[in-house]
Design a protein around this motif. Structure first.
Motif, PDB file in Angstrom:
ATOM      1  N   THR A  47       0.799  -1.120   0.232  1.00 19.74           N
ATOM      2  CA  THR A  47      -0.090   0.195  -0.016  1.00 19.74           C
ATOM      3  C   THR A  47       0.849   1.519   0.020  1.00 19.74           C
ATOM      4  O   THR A  47       0.648   2.303  -0.919  1.00 19.74           O
ATOM      5  N   ALA A  48       2.019   1.212   0.663  1.00 20.45           N
ATOM      6  CA  ALA A  48       2.755   2.501   0.753  1.00 20.45           C
ATOM      7  C   ALA A  48       3.352   2.464  -0.728  1.00 20.45           C
ATOM      8  O   ALA A  48       3.534   3.954  -1.042  1.00 20.45           O
ATOM      9  N   HIS A  49       3.585   1.592  -1.300  1.00 24.94           N
ATOM     10  CA  HIS A  49       4.300   1.812  -2.564  1.00 24.94           C
ATOM     11  C   HIS A  49       3.155   2.196  -3.711  1.00 24.94           C
ATOM     12  O   HIS A  49       3.665   3.101  -4.479  1.00 24.94           O
ATOM     13  N   ALA A  50       1.990   2.003  -3.477  1.00 26.09           N
ATOM     14  CA  ALA A  50       1.102   2.411  -4.215  1.00 26.09           C
ATOM     15  C   ALA A  50       0.776   3.964  -3.810  1.00 26.09           C
ATOM     16  O   ALA A  50       0.680   4.677  -4.885  1.00 26.09           O
ATOM     17  N   ILE A  51       0.763   4.189  -2.718  1.00 25.36           N
ATOM     18  CA  ILE A  51       0.507   5.694  -2.529  1.00 25.36           C
ATOM     19  C   ILE A  51       1.944   6.415  -3.134  1.00 25.36           C
ATOM     20  O   ILE A  51       1.649   7.320  -3.684  1.00 25.36           O
ATOM     21  N   GLY A  52       2.801   6.005  -2.841  1.00 24.64           N
ATOM     22  CA  GLY A  52       4.180   6.644  -3.431  1.00 24.64           C
ATOM     23  C   GLY A  52       4.195   6.679  -4.988  1.00 24.64           C
ATOM     24  O   GLY A  52       4.314   7.734  -5.437  1.00 24.64           O
ATOM     25  N   ALA A  53       3.533   5.581  -5.418  1.00 23.67           N
ATOM     26  CA  ALA A  53       3.497   5.469  -7.098  1.00 23.67           C
ATOM     27  C   ALA A  53       2.573   6.722  -7.545  1.00 23.67           C
ATOM     28  O   ALA A  53       2.946   7.238  -8.658  1.00 23.67           O
ATOM     29  N   ARG A  54       1.454   7.041  -6.905  1.00 21.43           N
ATOM     30  CA  ARG A  54       0.567   7.860  -7.238  1.00 21.43           C
ATOM     31  C   ARG A  54       1.163   9.248  -7.254  1.00 21.43           C
ATOM     32  O   ARG A  54       1.039  10.026  -8.179  1.00 21.43           O
ATOM     33  N   GLY A  55       1.815   9.631  -6.222  1.00 15.82           N
ATOM     34  CA  GLY A  55       2.297  10.772  -5.943  1.00 15.82           C
ATOM     35  C   GLY A  55       3.394  11.086  -7.140  1.00 15.82           C
ATOM     36  O   GLY A  55       3.664  12.190  -7.522  1.00 15.82           O
TER      37      GLY A  55
END
Length: 228
Positions: A47-55
């Motif tokens: 989930t942290a990666h998904a958040i980072g990828a979005r930003g």
């Protein structure tokens, strides 16, 4: 002592302090810019990666040079890679070099949500609040009066910093450091002044694009006031 041995000893010290900090706050506690400690513990690595990828995608839309960091920091294969606690001294140094290059470019956007999302991922994946404290705080320093900077400082393990241990009061009180305090620090601490001057030069090299002129001007005025 040989340079390689000194580097290995220094990085081993970081790893030991990181382990001690984890034991002190609890194994399940997670450092976070976006969540409180309780909620952060429920955010897994994917989930942290998904958040980072979005930003990161938002930043790339605004400045194509961020794409240079896609494969080295934000690719899924990297997100699933070895924990930094398991890296050798050479691997740790190489990771820090990649992180620092990204943070120099990010500085002009530090106070934006998309930047915080990428930092959230970098904190979770690479523990930049442990291994790259000076680079993280330098990234946000032009925004020292903001809540984002205070939160980043509170997240960092300042005992691992060479130049920002004196921000311990910010970590304890949550009060942003006044500009005058930073200027006084520059005037009294030659090493800190040199670090700020070097950071200003590096950020000028990685300055944001012309269509982000307000951010560019902000960075240059901030650092220029100190260096001149």
């Amino acid at each position: 002592m040989a340079p390689s041995t000194a580097l290995a000893d220094a990085l081993r010290g970081l790893q030991e302090r990181a382990g001690a900090h984890e034991r002190r706050i609890g194994k399940n506690a997670k450092a976070s810019l976006l969540y409180d400690v309780k909620d952060a513990a429920d955010v897994d690595r994917e989930t942290a990666h998904a958040i980072g990828a979005r930003g990161f995608e938002e930043l790339c839309r605004r400045d194509g040079r961020f794409e240079l960091h896609a494969k080295t920091l934000f690719a899924r294969s990297v997100a699933e890679g070895k924990h930094r606690e398991l890296e050798t001294a050479e691997e740790l140094a190489a990771t820090s070099a990649r992180v620092e290059g990204y943070l120099r470019l990010l500085s002009g956007y530090f106070n934006e949500r998309c930047a915080s999302e990428t930092l959230e991922y970098l904190i979770r994946r690479f523990k930049i609040h442990v291994y790259d404290v000076d680079a993280l705080i330098a990234c946000g320093l032009p925004w020292h009066g903001t809540a984002a900077f205070v939160k980043a400082t509170q997240t960092c393990q300042l005992e691992n910093s060479r130049h920002f241990k004196w921000l311990g009061g910010v970590k304890e009180t949550g009060a942003a450091p006044p500009r005058d305090a930073l200027a006084v620090r520059c005037s009294k601490d030659k090493a800190f002044f040199t670090f700020c001057a070097q950071s200003a030069t590096e950020m000028a090299t990685a300055k944001v694009r012309d269509f982000e002129a307000p951010a560019t001007t902000f960075l240059f005025v901030f650092h220029g006031d100190w260096i001149v």
